[in-house]
Design an enzyme around this catalytic site. Structure first.
Site, PDB file in Angstrom:
ATOM      1  N   CYS A 185       0.941  -1.184   0.017  1.00  0.00           N
ATOM      2  CA  CYS A 185      -0.130   0.053  -0.015  1.00  0.00           C
ATOM      3  C   CYS A 185       0.903   1.190  -0.177  1.00  0.00           C
ATOM      4  CB  CYS A 185      -0.833  -0.151   1.187  1.00  0.00           C
ATOM      5  SG  CYS A 185      -2.124  -1.213   1.073  1.00  0.00           S
ATOM      6  N   HIS A 216      14.689 -38.767  -3.014  1.00  0.00           N
ATOM      7  CA  HIS A 216      14.071 -38.839  -1.744  1.00  0.00           C
ATOM      8  C   HIS A 216      12.659 -38.631  -1.923  1.00  0.00           C
ATOM      9  CE1 HIS A 216      17.931 -39.928   0.088  1.00  0.00           C
ATOM     10  NE2 HIS A 216      18.567 -38.881  -0.549  1.00  0.00           N
ATOM     11  N   GLU A 249       6.444 -16.525  -9.962  1.00  0.00           N
ATOM     12  CA  GLU A 249       5.736 -15.096  -9.627  1.00  0.00           C
ATOM     13  C   GLU A 249       5.302 -14.553 -10.775  1.00  0.00           C
ATOM     14  OE1 GLU A 249       8.013 -12.376  -7.349  1.00  0.00           O
ATOM     15  OE2 GLU A 249       9.865 -12.851  -8.369  1.00  0.00           O
ATOM     16  N   TRP A 270      -2.639  -2.799  -1.502  1.00  0.00           N
ATOM     17  CA  TRP A 270      -2.351  -4.303  -1.853  1.00  0.00           C
ATOM     18  C   TRP A 270      -3.327  -4.778  -0.540  1.00  0.00           C
ATOM     19  CZ3 TRP A 270      -0.623  -8.067   1.471  1.00  0.00           C
ATOM     20  CH2 TRP A 270      -0.109  -9.307   0.787  1.00  0.00           C
ATOM     21  N   GLU A 322      15.923 -19.401  -7.194  1.00  0.00           N
ATOM     22  CA  GLU A 322      15.443 -18.149  -7.509  1.00  0.00           C
ATOM     23  C   GLU A 322      15.185 -18.299  -8.897  1.00  0.00           C
ATOM     24  OE1 GLU A 322      15.284 -15.195  -6.424  1.00  0.00           O
ATOM     25  OE2 GLU A 322      15.514 -13.967  -8.357  1.00  0.00           O
ATOM     26  N   ASN A 357      -1.661   2.439   5.393  1.00  0.00           N
ATOM     27  CA  ASN A 357      -0.718   1.504   5.044  1.00  0.00           C
ATOM     28  C   ASN A 357      -0.269   0.708   6.183  1.00  0.00           C
ATOM     29  OD1 ASN A 357       1.368  -0.251   3.970  1.00  0.00           O
ATOM     30  ND2 ASN A 357       2.923   1.341   4.283  1.00  0.00           N
ATOM     31  N   GLY A 358      -0.610  -0.794   6.148  1.00  0.00           N
ATOM     32  CA  GLY A 358      -0.192  -1.517   7.363  1.00  0.00           C
ATOM     33  C   GLY A 358      -1.412  -2.367   7.766  1.00  0.00           C
ATOM     34  N   LYS A 408      11.266 -16.971  -9.981  1.00  0.00           N
ATOM     35  CA  LYS A 408      10.982 -15.892 -10.981  1.00  0.00           C
ATOM     36  C   LYS A 408       9.984 -16.452 -11.903  1.00  0.00           C
ATOM     37  CE  LYS A 408      12.367 -13.085  -9.878  1.00  0.00           C
ATOM     38  NZ  LYS A 408      13.068 -13.125  -8.816  1.00  0.00           N
ATOM     39  N   LYS A 463       5.644  -4.899  -4.720  1.00  0.00           N
ATOM     40  CA  LYS A 463       7.264  -4.879  -4.558  1.00  0.00           C
ATOM     41  C   LYS A 463       7.872  -4.709  -3.101  1.00  0.00           C
ATOM     42  CE  LYS A 463      11.019  -4.179  -6.894  1.00  0.00           C
ATOM     43  NZ  LYS A 463      11.556  -5.635  -7.561  1.00  0.00           N
ATOM     44  N   ARG A 482       3.884  -0.448  -4.708  1.00  0.00           N
ATOM     45  CA  ARG A 482       3.497  -1.042  -3.490  1.00  0.00           C
ATOM     46  C   ARG A 482       2.148  -1.929  -3.577  1.00  0.00           C
ATOM     47  NH1 ARG A 482       6.721   1.873   0.007  1.00  0.00           N
ATOM     48  NH2 ARG A 482       5.603   1.212   1.768  1.00  0.00           N
TER      49      ARG A 482
HETATM   50  C1  AGP Z   1      11.384 -11.043  -5.846  1.00  0.00           C
HETATM   51  O1  AGP Z   1      11.135 -11.327  -7.423  1.00  0.00           O
HETATM   52  C2  AGP Z   1       9.984 -10.909  -5.035  1.00  0.00           C
HETATM   53  N1  AGP Z   1       9.064 -10.143  -5.547  1.00  0.00           N
HETATM   54  C3  AGP Z   1      10.210 -10.969  -3.418  1.00  0.00           C
HETATM   55  O2  AGP Z   1      10.456 -12.284  -3.126  1.00  0.00           O
HETATM   56  C4  AGP Z   1      11.376 -10.073  -2.861  1.00  0.00           C
HETATM   57  O3  AGP Z   1      12.562 -10.399  -2.999  1.00  0.00           O
HETATM   58  C5  AGP Z   1      10.958 -10.140  -1.203  1.00  0.00           C
HETATM   59  O4  AGP Z   1       9.887  -9.636  -1.010  1.00  0.00           O
HETATM   60  C6  AGP Z   1      12.103  -9.330  -0.296  1.00  0.00           C
HETATM   61  O5  AGP Z   1      11.887  -8.030  -0.840  1.00  0.00           O
HETATM   62  P1  AGP Z   1      13.251  -7.289  -0.424  1.00  0.00           P
HETATM   63  O6  AGP Z   1      14.506  -7.730  -0.854  1.00  0.00           O
HETATM   64  O7  AGP Z   1      12.757  -5.640  -0.719  1.00  0.00           O
HETATM   65  O8  AGP Z   1      13.286  -7.235   1.144  1.00  0.00           O
END
Ligand code: AGP
Length: 612
Positions: free
Chosen positions: A2, A508, A492, A75, A485, A101-102, A489, A607, A27
């Site tokens: 937010c 396993h 998401e 959000w 990672e 926000n929160g 990617k 983000k 945000r």
């Molecule tokens: C990354 O592609 C993600 N959107 C997410 O996992 C991100 O890395 C995570 O929320 C941590 O954010 P930060 O690095 O701003 O703390």
């Protein structure tokens, strides 16, 4: 998550709010809304979905005599992401509006209490309780600053609030607890905002509010107080950056642009810290003495998401180069258990945004037990950066796409430099090998450029596999986290179920899932585990899995095993995650693009994750 903005002054309020919200859209983008004090009345406008929808709504209005306004980009946490639940929220008489926000953790009790007292709730949000609570206090004291302070005493949880009242048309009140809020100072106008990009076009003069501080803004004054109304004299700071034109520079998406920025991002991250293979790493940012470094007994790295993957990779390098044991933990797990962190532990927090709520809580816990806290972040103006003992800014530039790409590799470079810096101070690793690694670090940008200029095979591979609903990524050693990672990617931005496994773990359990519908991507970088990963890939092939290799190996035999070979330039194994991550970013990007997904703003994500 937010974003909030507030403006008091004589300019076109709606335009300032909409432009500011545009800069905060990273945000959240579930809904957007704004409220203005126009011709003596509070008027509220909302739209479900992205900011563009609110802009269309506002195009139908010309608002006269506006003095102040507040805006919000959401959000969703409590209540569906629809128009009713969109902020701003108002009290029953409609004279008070606020954005938040929160998360208000005690909202259920407050809602019951307020309902019993006659308040009628229109939304499912936690935020609406705050509007009613402040309005109730206002009824008693007829002063917005006093009412906000009184109501805040009853709130539990996290909040940044921006509040306005019809009867005090030239005034805004802001406060925060565990969520960011800045005051920005203009000429006969003032602002509140979650983050600096929202205001940088208008002013560089800011005051960072701390928890439980209250800001009372009029066009020509700003008063900061504590919870009892006592004035606090805060330092005004000048933002160290110019307003940047945030645009896609001809790329279809910010993610693709940011992937292509990586050679320069790596150069930047190395700049001033590593000159050549024969000079020591310069890391003045680390505020530990040589003795303190030599006496370090343990390092803990705390992070979330992509930053956590960078941490996992760093563990391999730091332990190998420095002999210091490293524990890596995701922040949300760290904060709810009894840890053994102490004053002898160096705690590293990694965060692109510097405002991930769980990581902030974790580093505060570490500080409380006396640990030295080093923060590695892309936002040197963030809460984490300001609370750090040592700070390494990674200087990757604003990252707009929700999927982190360039910040990941910038973090890795900072972590490699840190590992080498400690190794040089402690003399704990072979000097010749350190020189080789430095040389290879400096060679990374042209190698990444090479990958970026040969994307055809990655695009072809993406097209072949875009219709699959599941993927497995395997790797071992330092590249296990690279596989995680790569899978993150893909998940998401394409919503494909991609899981990363240590290749040795396949047998396993996960191997049971393998058949021709489950492609397996093997990160097969030459080094100590190369043969092992290759065998694991053979095992997958024997179960009919379709195989993709990501490798720098020239072994011609690989062509019989793998349907696609994504080739990368050779590189030292310790540094290979930087090189290997780039094709994985591109593969995820092209699959999502092929599927027509909203690459830069994937569903359900934001983000900055400022809620627990
Ligand atoms: C990354 O592609 C993600 N959107 C997410 O996992 C991100 O890395 C995570 O929320 C941590 O954010 P930060 O690095 O701003 O703390």
């Amino acid at each position: 998550m937010c974003g909030i903005i507030g403006y008091v002054g004589s300019r076109a309020v709606v335009q300032i709010l909409l432009e500011g919200l545009g800069k905060l859209e990273y945000r959240g983008y579930d809904s957007a809304g704004l409220a203005v004090n126009s011709a003596g009345k509070i008027k509220v406008f909302k739209a479900e979905g992205k900011l563009q929808n609110l802009k269309q709504v506002m195009a139908n209005y010309t608002l006269s005599d506006t003095t102040a306004g507040i805006g919000h980009i959401r959000w969703a946490t409590h209540g569906a992401p629809n128009k009713i639940n969109a902020h701003p929220h108002t009290c029953n008489c409609g004279k008070l509006a606020l954005v938040h926000n929160g998360i208000v953790e005690n909202y259920k009790e407050l809602r019951e209490e307020l309902t019993a007292e006659g308040c009628v709730f229109k939304t499912e949000t936690d935020t609406e309780t705050v509007a009613h609570l402040i309005a109730q206090e206002y009824g008693r004291c007829q002063s917005l600053p006093k009412a906000v302070r009184a109501a805040a005493k009853r709130l539990k949880g996290a909040y940044a609030l921006c509040v306005m009242h019809q009867d005090e048309p030239n005034l805004l009140v802001g406060t925060r607890k565990n969520a960011p809020l800045i005051v920005a100072l203009g000429e006969n106008e003032n602002y509140l905002a979650s983050d600096c990009p929202a205001i940088i076009e208008y002013t560089k003069r800011v005051i960072y509010l701390d928890d439980d501080e209250f800001a009372v803004l009029t066009p020509d004054s700003v008063l900061i107080t504590d919870a009892d109304g006592k004035q606090i004299f805060k330092k005004e700071e000048i933002l160290p950056w110019e307003p940047v034109a945030i645009n896609k520079m001809g790329y279809k998406h910010f993610m693709l642009k940011e992937i292509h920025e990586q050679p320069d991002v790596i150069r930047n991250a190395l700049s001033g810290k590593l000159h050549d293979m024969n000079s020591p790493v310069i890391l003045d940012e680390v505020k530990l003495t040589a003795d303190e470094i030599r006496n370090l007994k343990r390092i803990e790295i705390i992070a979330c998401g992509t930053s956590l993957h960078a941490a996992m990779i760093a563990k391999y390098a730091i332990e190998a180069f420095t002999n210091i044991p490293v524990d890596v933990e995701c922040s949300s797990e760290y904060i709810y258990r009894k840890t053994v962190t102490d004053a002898k532990t160096l705690v590293i927090g990694i965060s692109q945004s510097g405002e991930t709520s769980d990581t902030i809580t974790a580093i505060r816990q570490a500080k409380a037990v006396g640990s030295h806290v080093l923060i590695i972040t892309n936002r040197p103006d963030s809460i984490m950066a300001r609370e750090a003992h040592s700070l390494i800014p990674v200087n990757a530039g604003i990252e707009v796409s929700v999927a982190a790409t360039k910040s990941f590799n910038a973090q890795l470079i900072a972590l490699y430099l840190f590992a080498l810096f400690i190794a040089e101070t402690k003399k704990s690793f072979d000097e010749g090998y350190i020189a080789k690694l430095k040389h290879e670090l400096l060679q990374l940008p042209p190698k990444v450029e090479m990958i970026l200029s040969h994307k055809e095979n990655i695009m072809k591979c993406a097209k072949t596999f875009a219709s699959f609903r599941n993927f497995i990524y395997i790797a071992r050693g330092i590249n296990y986290a690279t596989a995680l990672e790569g899978a993150l990617k893909l998940k998401e931005i394409s919503y494909i179920n991609a899981t990363g496994y240590p290749a040795g773990e396949l047998k396993h359990g996960p191997i049971a899932m393998l058949d021709e519908t489950m492609p397996v991507l093997a990160v097969l970088m030459p080094g100590v585990v190369y043969d092992k990963v290759l065998s694991n890939a053979e095992e997958a092939k024997a179960r009919n899995a379709r195989l993709i290799a990501l490798t720098s190996s020239e072994d011609a035999a690989l062509e019989n095993l793998f349907e696609y070979i994504l080739k990368v330039p050779p590189v030292d194994e310790y540094l290979s995650p930087v090189i290997a991550s780039v094709p994985l970013q591109l593969l995820a990007y092209y699959i999502a693009e092929f599927l027509g997904k909203d690459v830069d703003q994937p569903r359900n994500l934001a983000k900055s994750v400022t809620v627990e």
